[in-house]
Design an enzyme around this catalytic site. Structure first.
Site, short mmCIF file in Angstrom:
data_model
loop_
_atom_site.label_atom_id
_atom_site.label_comp_id
_atom_site.label_asym_id
_atom_site.label_seq_id
_atom_site.Cartn_x
_atom_site.Cartn_y
_atom_site.Cartn_z
N CYS A 98 35.00 43.00 31.99
CA CYS A 98 36.31 42.72 32.16
C CYS A 98 37.33 43.58 31.36
CB CYS A 98 36.25 41.32 31.67
SG CYS A 98 38.00 40.26 31.91
N GLU B 89 49.68 38.33 31.47
CA GLU B 89 49.91 38.56 33.06
C GLU B 89 49.69 37.34 33.78
OE1 GLU B 89 49.40 43.56 33.01
OE2 GLU B 89 47.71 42.32 33.52
N SER C 275 32.08 31.52 35.60
CA SER C 275 31.54 32.81 35.83
C SER C 275 29.89 32.91 35.16
CB SER C 275 32.44 33.54 34.86
OG SER C 275 33.96 33.39 35.30
N CYS D 228 41.78 37.79 24.87
CA CYS D 228 40.58 37.17 25.12
C CYS D 228 39.57 37.47 23.76
CB CYS D 228 39.86 37.28 26.31
SG CYS D 228 38.58 36.17 26.99
N CYS E 205 40.93 40.31 39.95
CA CYS E 205 40.22 39.60 38.78
C CYS E 205 39.67 40.85 37.90
CB CYS E 205 38.83 39.05 39.32
SG CYS E 205 39.12 37.34 40.13
N HIS F 240 27.20 35.35 36.91
CA HIS F 240 27.13 36.48 37.00
C HIS F 240 25.48 36.93 36.88
CE1 HIS F 240 31.37 36.80 37.54
NE2 HIS F 240 31.53 36.81 36.08
N CYS G 132 47.32 32.64 39.92
CA CYS G 132 46.29 32.85 38.84
C CYS G 132 46.88 33.21 37.50
CB CYS G 132 45.66 34.17 39.27
SG CYS G 132 44.30 34.76 38.15
N GLY H 215 42.27 35.28 29.14
CA GLY H 215 42.00 34.36 28.32
C GLY H 215 40.75 33.32 28.83
N CYS I 116 33.18 39.72 27.38
CA CYS I 116 32.56 40.30 28.87
C CYS I 116 32.66 41.71 29.22
CB CYS I 116 32.97 39.34 29.95
SG CYS I 116 32.88 37.64 29.69
N1 SAH Z 1 37.58 33.56 30.94
C1 SAH Z 1 37.39 32.68 32.22
C2 SAH Z 1 38.63 33.34 33.22
C3 SAH Z 1 39.15 34.38 33.34
S1 SAH Z 1 38.14 35.77 34.30
C4 SAH Z 1 36.16 33.06 32.91
O1 SAH Z 1 35.42 33.60 32.56
O2 SAH Z 1 36.07 32.47 34.12
C5 SAH Z 1 38.39 35.30 35.81
C6 SAH Z 1 37.22 35.66 36.76
O3 SAH Z 1 37.09 37.30 36.89
C7 SAH Z 1 35.66 35.33 35.94
O4 SAH Z 1 34.88 34.85 37.03
C8 SAH Z 1 35.39 36.81 35.54
O5 SAH Z 1 34.17 36.91 35.25
C9 SAH Z 1 35.72 37.64 36.89
N2 SAH Z 1 35.94 39.20 36.63
C10 SAH Z 1 36.01 39.67 35.19
N3 SAH Z 1 36.19 40.99 35.07
C11 SAH Z 1 36.04 41.42 36.57
C12 SAH Z 1 36.11 42.70 37.39
N4 SAH Z 1 36.18 43.81 36.61
N5 SAH Z 1 35.94 42.41 38.50
C13 SAH Z 1 35.74 41.29 39.23
N6 SAH Z 1 35.87 40.34 38.70
C14 SAH Z 1 35.96 40.19 37.20
#
Ligand code: SAH
Length: 348
Positions: free
Chosen positions: A120, A93, A219, A113, A340, A221, A106, A164, A117
């Protein structure tokens, strides 16, 4: 699928070599390269400054695969989500996020992936394969066309925040960026591109060594190892926050480019004083700014919840009191699962 090699998997040098080997002038390769990467030709027949014979010859030897937009959704806030069909029928996507003057694409870097996480949606998909450079560039090409069509201006920014982990597909992502930024291809400024990573120290260092001119977002967190590992197991596998920090310091030392930390605040996980203090301390160790991002619920089985507003405010205050730039980012496209962490090929 046909078996002819993808002409877009060859560099200009490789194409030139092929042309010379077949008694063609090397400058023809340059013309073809421009058709492929600058003018976005989908067939050899479009390459009108080549002879008919040469076009037919190329068609015998090569294919020009291109991604296909399989499915398209537009959110009430203008966000567009594409389901992108690949040459082997897998799907990723990509999302377009409009603001008054800018459009940000984006893009995805992998099908599925490998990271796990916990918050996600993409993590719930099987990790299938890396995207090839042309599949990444095509997402940008399509985003640019859509931006012009639906928002009336070209694409302005690119973030690798789709499906990814871009740094686990390092070579293909960098080769795509080379094409996106080269004046022989799309010619966009690398300053308008951001790589978002869960934090892979080895490749953060490599990116610095390779003199990548792109922005780096991490990322984060959580700035406490035990907490971060619980929600992002990759933390432990990659040596924890200390290894990450030292790679980020290395990156800053070489590029002088400030890091953006993306940070979600979860109820009961990182919504306490200790977590806030740990983040402030971490940010002080490397030039950085913080994006507090809104959590998007994946579905009803989701155990994570966005923390209360007063906690977000406490994070904001603590960071800005320490002189660290902090922004709170509201999500877009939630109604179509385009925000995201919501990319999970749900339409399938
Ligand atoms: N793998 C890369 C890029 C993809 S995720 C990374 O980890 O950065 C893109 C962003 O979305 C990251 O900051 C991730 O932590 C965040 N993300 C993942 N799940 C989410 C969710 N449910 N709500 C908001 N942000 C989220």
């Amino acid at each position: 699928m046909n078996n002819k090699p993808n002409i877009r998997s060859f560099s200009l040098e490789e194409l030139s070599g092929f042309f010379v080997e077949h008694n063609e002038k090397a400058f023809r390769a340059k013309q073809v390269y421009e058709w492929l990467w600058k003018k976005n030709a989908r067939t050899f027949d479009e390459m009108t400054n080549l002879s008919k014979d040469l076009r037919a010859f190329l068609d015998q030897h090569f294919s020009i695969p291109h991604i296909q937009i399989r499915y398209f959704q537009r959110s009430t806030d203008g966000t567009i989500k594409n389901a992108v069909g690949l040459k082997d029928n897998l799907v990723v996507e990509s999302v377009l996020i409009p603001t008054a003057k800018r459009t940000t694409a984006c893009v995805s870097s992998q099908v599925g992936c490998a990271l796990d996480c916990k918050f996600c949606a993409t993590a719930r998909l099987k990790n299938m394969r890396n995207l090839t450079p042309d599949e990444i560039v095509d997402q940008v090409v399509e985003a640019d066309l859509q931006s012009k069509e639906y928002y009336g201006h070209p694409l302005s920014n690119i973030v690798f925040m789709g499906m990814g982990e871009p740094l686990l597909n390092y070579n293909n992502v960098m080769s795509a960026i080379e094409k996106i930024t080269s004046d022989k291809a799309l010619g966009m400024s690398p300053k308008r591109i951001t790589i978002s990573t869960s934090g892979i120290p080895k490749f953060i260092r490599k990116m610095a060594d390779d003199n990548a001119k792109v922005g780096l977002a991490v990322s984060l967190h959580a700035a406490i190892d035990e907490v971060r590992t619980r929600i992002m197991p990759v933390n432990q596998r990659q040596g924890g926050l200390k290894m990450l920090l030292s790679a980020l310091q290395y990156w800053y030392g070489k590029t002088k480019s400030r890091i953006t930390f993306e940070y979600l605040v979860f109820k009961g996980i990182n919504d306490d004083e200790k977590s806030i203090k740990a983040l402030v301390d971490y940010c002080k160790k490397v030039p950085s700014k913080v994006n507090l991002i809104e959590y998007n619920q994946i579905d009803d089985t989701d155990i994570f919840q966005q923390a209360a507003d007063h906690v977000i405010a406490a994070y904001q205050k603590a960071l800005s009191d320490a002189g660290i730039i902090v922004t709170v980012r509201r999500s877009k496209g939630q109604d179509i699962d385009a925000a995201c962490g919501q990319l999970a090929n749900k339409f399938e």
